[in-house]
Motif scaffolding. Structure first.
Motif, PDB file in Angstrom:
ATOM      1  N   LYS A 143      41.064  40.821  40.932  1.00  0.00           N
ATOM      2  CA  LYS A 143      40.642  39.818  41.633  1.00  0.00           C
ATOM      3  C   LYS A 143      39.056  40.207  40.336  1.00  0.00           C
ATOM      4  CE  LYS A 143      39.282  42.873  45.443  1.00  0.00           C
ATOM      5  NZ  LYS A 143      39.060  43.066  46.168  1.00  0.00           N
ATOM      6  N   VAL A 144      38.259  38.963  41.005  1.00  0.00           N
ATOM      7  CA  VAL A 144      37.075  38.953  40.757  1.00  0.00           C
ATOM      8  C   VAL A 144      36.276  39.727  41.099  1.00  0.00           C
ATOM      9  CG1 VAL A 144      34.869  37.473  40.211  1.00  0.00           C
ATOM     10  CG2 VAL A 144      36.501  36.560  40.238  1.00  0.00           C
ATOM     11  N   GLY A 145      35.294  40.769  39.973  1.00  0.00           N
ATOM     12  CA  GLY A 145      34.405  41.846  40.535  1.00  0.00           C
ATOM     13  C   GLY A 145      35.285  43.272  40.367  1.00  0.00           C
ATOM     14  N   VAL A 146      36.274  43.268  39.727  1.00  0.00           N
ATOM     15  CA  VAL A 146      36.946  44.380  39.820  1.00  0.00           C
ATOM     16  C   VAL A 146      36.162  44.735  38.350  1.00  0.00           C
ATOM     17  CG1 VAL A 146      38.852  44.281  41.070  1.00  0.00           C
ATOM     18  CG2 VAL A 146      39.073  43.970  38.702  1.00  0.00           C
ATOM     19  N   LEU A 196      34.863  41.509  35.413  1.00  0.00           N
ATOM     20  CA  LEU A 196      35.664  40.844  35.521  1.00  0.00           C
ATOM     21  C   LEU A 196      35.054  39.311  36.588  1.00  0.00           C
ATOM     22  CD1 LEU A 196      39.640  41.699  35.730  1.00  0.00           C
ATOM     23  CD2 LEU A 196      38.122  41.378  34.425  1.00  0.00           C
ATOM     24  N   LYS A 197      34.410  37.962  36.181  1.00  0.00           N
ATOM     25  CA  LYS A 197      34.165  37.219  36.870  1.00  0.00           C
ATOM     26  C   LYS A 197      35.069  36.062  36.570  1.00  0.00           C
ATOM     27  CE  LYS A 197      30.980  36.368  33.277  1.00  0.00           C
ATOM     28  NZ  LYS A 197      32.108  37.480  32.016  1.00  0.00           N
ATOM     29  N   ILE A 234      44.957  34.440  35.179  1.00  0.00           N
ATOM     30  CA  ILE A 234      43.026  33.805  35.633  1.00  0.00           C
ATOM     31  C   ILE A 234      43.095  34.245  36.612  1.00  0.00           C
ATOM     32  CG2 ILE A 234      42.638  31.080  35.653  1.00  0.00           C
ATOM     33  CD1 ILE A 234      44.844  30.512  34.522  1.00  0.00           C
ATOM     34  N   MET A 235      41.118  34.578  36.757  1.00  0.00           N
ATOM     35  CA  MET A 235      39.557  34.825  37.423  1.00  0.00           C
ATOM     36  C   MET A 235      39.469  33.406  37.946  1.00  0.00           C
ATOM     37  SD  MET A 235      40.332  38.269  38.354  1.00  0.00           S
ATOM     38  CE  MET A 235      42.014  37.606  37.589  1.00  0.00           C
ATOM     39  N   GLY A 236      39.645  33.325  39.583  1.00  0.00           N
ATOM     40  CA  GLY A 236      38.994  32.271  40.195  1.00  0.00           C
ATOM     41  C   GLY A 236      39.381  30.707  39.727  1.00  0.00           C
TER      42      GLY A 236
END
Length: 288
Positions: free
Chosen positions: A73-76, A127-128, A153-155
């Motif tokens: 996920k986003v942020g890892v 990851l953004k 795909i992130m977000g």
């Protein structure tokens, strides 16, 4: 292959006499070799026992990627992903093949956006939202290898990025659909290249798929560009990866000073999907 008598033990290591094991298939293969004009290395045609070993390694590789899919996920950080892959692999009686391979320092490759392949995980890469991410996993189980990668795909990614990911997956699927006995490696490359070009994308030619089994990288090299009917002929129980790398811009890559990380030359996005497959008697089997 050295001359072997019908009552000798088979070359494959099954413990059976040659006449009861590979003799009939070898006679068929020799006829094919006379037609195509080259000898096909026997080790590329896996025994049933080897196929089962590869299948077991591929199952773990598939399971590792399923685990990543649940957690990414986003942020890892990419280092966190590496830790997940390493721990899950060893906890399930496997070993991460990339770790130590020609000095590679991590247990997986995580390639983001313009990174084509071999991105090295680290604590500083987070990851953004909008990133497209490839996680490439290869497991060793009981001396056999299984190799696969997926895109995530992130977000909320751009339509441009989402379409590239979609088409690159289609390229893998179309490449696999070419696989059957007596097709060629060139058939795979031709189909992949034509589909990518039809959508305005380019295909990386500096990297490709590869045979796999008791070694990480075996013959044949599976290019994702090519011509129909060219390259090595495919036969039942050959095992190899198909892993097209599809670029938004030019196909060329550049390698960073770490000697691993490959980027698109123009800095535009790249996307890749990968499976290990087996040639069957009438088509193909996805092992991962």
């Amino acid at each position: 292959m050295n001359k072997i008598n019908r009552n000798d033990l088979c070359w494959c290591g099954s413990g059976k006499k040659y006449k009861k094991c590979h003799m009939e298939k070898d006679m068929e293969l020799q006829k094919i070799e006379q037609q195509v004009g080259y000898q096909i290395p026997r080790e590329l045609i896996k025994t049933d026992e080897e196929v089962e070993g590869i299948r077991k390694a591929c199952k773990l590789t598939h399971d590792v990627l399923d685990m990543v899919a649940e957690k990414i996920k986003v942020g890892v950080s990419t280092e966190e992903i590496n830790t997940w892959v390493h721990q899950y692999t060893v906890e399930h009686n496997g070993y991460p093949a990339p770790l130590g391979y020609y000095g590679y320092p991590k247990s997986t490759c995580v390639s983001i956006n313009e990174v084509v392949c071999h991105g090295i995980p680290n604590e500083n890469t987070i990851l953004k939202d909008g990133d497209i991410v490839n996680v490439d996993v290869t497991c060793i189980v009981d001396g056999y290898y299984g190799d696969a990668s997926r895109m995530f795909i992130m977000g909320e990614a751009s339509e441009e990025a989402k379409n590239l990911v979609k088409v690159s997956k289609e390229c893998l699927e179309i490449g696999m659909q070419q696989v059957k006995p007596f097709a060629t490696v060139g058939d795979i490359g031709y189909a992949v290249e034509q589909h990518a070009k039809a959508h305005g994308y380019s295909v990386v030619y500096e990297f490709g798929g590869h045979g796999i089994g008791r070694e990480f990288h075996e013959e044949p090299f599976v290019a994702h560009v090519g011509e129909k009917g060219e390259g090595m002929i495919l036969l039942p129980n050959m095992t190899f990866t198909i892993e097209p790398m599809i670029n938004l811009g030019v196909p060329e890559t550049v390698i960073l000073e770490d000697e691993w990380t490959a980027l698109t030359k123009d800095g535009k996005l790249s996307s890749q999907w990968e499976h290990t497959i087996r040639v069957t008697e009438d088509g193909f089997e996805i092992l991962t």
